[in-house]
Design a protein around this motif. Sequence first.
Motif, short mmCIF file in Angstrom:
data_model
loop_
_atom_site.label_atom_id
_atom_site.label_comp_id
_atom_site.label_asym_id
_atom_site.label_seq_id
_atom_site.Cartn_x
_atom_site.Cartn_y
_atom_site.Cartn_z
N GLY A 1 0.74 -1.31 -0.02
CA GLY A 1 -0.03 -0.03 0.09
C GLY A 1 0.80 1.13 -0.03
O GLY A 1 0.28 2.27 0.26
N THR A 2 2.04 1.36 -0.41
CA THR A 2 3.12 2.20 -0.30
C THR A 2 3.18 2.86 -1.82
O THR A 2 3.23 2.25 -2.79
CB THR A 2 4.14 2.09 0.56
OG1 THR A 2 4.98 1.16 -0.43
CG2 THR A 2 4.07 1.68 1.67
N GLY A 3 3.65 4.03 -1.70
CA GLY A 3 4.12 4.60 -3.14
C GLY A 3 5.23 4.03 -3.43
O GLY A 3 5.58 3.83 -4.75
N ARG A 4 6.30 3.57 -2.48
CA ARG A 4 7.53 3.04 -3.01
C ARG A 4 7.40 1.74 -3.82
O ARG A 4 7.94 1.43 -4.89
CB ARG A 4 8.33 2.62 -1.80
CG ARG A 4 9.72 1.95 -1.98
CD ARG A 4 10.27 1.45 -0.62
NE ARG A 4 10.68 2.66 0.09
CZ ARG A 4 11.10 2.41 1.35
NH1 ARG A 4 11.18 1.18 1.81
NH2 ARG A 4 11.01 3.47 2.06
N PHE A 5 6.27 1.04 -3.53
CA PHE A 5 5.90 -0.35 -3.99
C PHE A 5 5.40 -0.08 -5.46
O PHE A 5 5.65 -0.66 -6.38
CB PHE A 5 5.06 -1.09 -3.36
CG PHE A 5 4.20 -2.28 -4.10
CD1 PHE A 5 5.10 -3.46 -4.52
CD2 PHE A 5 3.06 -2.25 -4.87
CE1 PHE A 5 4.58 -4.50 -5.05
CE2 PHE A 5 2.64 -3.24 -5.66
CZ PHE A 5 3.42 -4.31 -5.56
N LEU A 6 4.68 0.91 -5.61
CA LEU A 6 3.93 1.40 -6.85
C LEU A 6 5.11 1.86 -7.92
O LEU A 6 5.13 1.54 -9.03
CB LEU A 6 3.08 2.52 -6.69
CG LEU A 6 1.61 2.10 -6.17
CD1 LEU A 6 0.69 3.03 -5.72
CD2 LEU A 6 1.01 0.72 -7.09
N LEU A 7 6.00 2.67 -7.18
CA LEU A 7 7.34 3.14 -8.19
C LEU A 7 8.04 1.77 -8.36
O LEU A 7 8.25 2.08 -9.71
CB LEU A 7 8.04 4.10 -7.34
CG LEU A 7 9.29 4.44 -7.93
CD1 LEU A 7 8.75 5.50 -9.29
CD2 LEU A 7 9.97 5.31 -6.83
N TRP A 8 8.32 1.13 -7.79
CA TRP A 8 9.21 -0.19 -8.02
C TRP A 8 8.41 -1.14 -9.07
O TRP A 8 8.95 -1.42 -9.97
CB TRP A 8 9.56 -0.92 -6.69
CG TRP A 8 10.85 -0.25 -6.24
CD1 TRP A 8 10.89 0.44 -5.17
CD2 TRP A 8 12.22 -0.09 -6.72
NE1 TRP A 8 12.15 0.72 -4.67
CE2 TRP A 8 12.90 0.34 -5.89
CE3 TRP A 8 12.75 -0.40 -7.74
CZ2 TRP A 8 14.27 0.78 -5.94
CZ3 TRP A 8 14.01 -0.41 -8.01
CH2 TRP A 8 15.04 0.25 -7.17
N MET A 9 7.07 -1.13 -8.74
CA MET A 9 6.63 -2.06 -9.84
C MET A 9 6.49 -1.37 -11.18
O MET A 9 6.62 -2.14 -12.27
CB MET A 9 4.84 -2.19 -9.36
CG MET A 9 4.30 -3.24 -10.01
SD MET A 9 5.00 -4.86 -9.72
CE MET A 9 3.71 -5.77 -9.41
N THR A 10 6.18 0.07 -11.14
CA THR A 10 6.07 0.59 -12.29
C THR A 10 7.46 0.53 -13.23
O THR A 10 7.50 0.28 -14.44
CB THR A 10 6.03 2.16 -12.19
OG1 THR A 10 4.43 2.25 -11.41
CG2 THR A 10 5.77 2.82 -13.69
N ILE A 11 8.70 0.75 -12.42
CA ILE A 11 9.81 0.76 -13.03
C ILE A 11 10.14 -0.90 -13.44
O ILE A 11 10.63 -0.80 -14.53
CB ILE A 11 10.99 0.85 -12.02
CG1 ILE A 11 10.86 2.40 -11.50
CG2 ILE A 11 12.41 0.76 -12.47
CD1 ILE A 11 11.89 2.87 -10.47
N VAL A 12 9.75 -1.89 -12.98
CA VAL A 12 10.15 -3.29 -13.39
C VAL A 12 9.07 -3.47 -14.51
O VAL A 12 9.79 -4.10 -15.56
CB VAL A 12 9.65 -4.13 -12.13
CG1 VAL A 12 9.57 -5.65 -12.69
CG2 VAL A 12 10.49 -4.26 -11.12
N ILE A 13 8.02 -3.09 -14.51
CA ILE A 13 7.21 -3.39 -15.67
C ILE A 13 7.72 -2.58 -17.11
O ILE A 13 7.74 -3.13 -17.92
CB ILE A 13 5.60 -2.94 -15.48
CG1 ILE A 13 5.16 -3.85 -14.46
CG2 ILE A 13 4.85 -2.81 -16.54
CD1 ILE A 13 3.67 -3.53 -14.13
#
Length: 168
Positions: free
Chosen positions: A40-52
């Motif tokens: 539920g953090t922005g860090r997860f969303l950022l890393w997930m976006t970078i990976v994708i």
Amino acid sequence: MAEREGPRLDVPRAPRRALLPSYDPEMFGRFSERIARFLGTGRFLLWMTIVIVVWIGWNISAPQGWKFDEYPFIFLTLALSLQASYAAPLILLAQNRQDDRDRVNLEQDRSRNERSIADTEFLTREIAALRMGLGEVATRDWIRSELAELLKELQEREQDGAAPQESD
């Protein structure tokens, strides 16, 4: 007397080995809460976006032999579906644990409020009893008014000439 062969009734059996693995539900709950907090953090969303983005960029621009997920990105879809299939139950488990904690806190707040209300009602009754008791006690204002009336009465007597005479 011949000793009997076989299990004795006065000795407990050794625990049987379970078919399913055992786990500590509290530890698993804490683990799921940590994962749910991270998801539920922005860090997860950022890393997930970078990976994708890197995944898609690599599989579009890399030479043919180096690509590992051809268009329409079936492996990426599988990975994201797998991540979502694990994330949803972990998030629900964390929410259920939070609901349980909230319920306990609500019950504690409710009992604390009931005690506060009972204490307030008790103090209200005590103050009412004190007021009723003070209604029969001479107050400062009442004593002043009585003394003022006596002083006025003495002054009137003195003016009428009926002042009390001192006796020797």
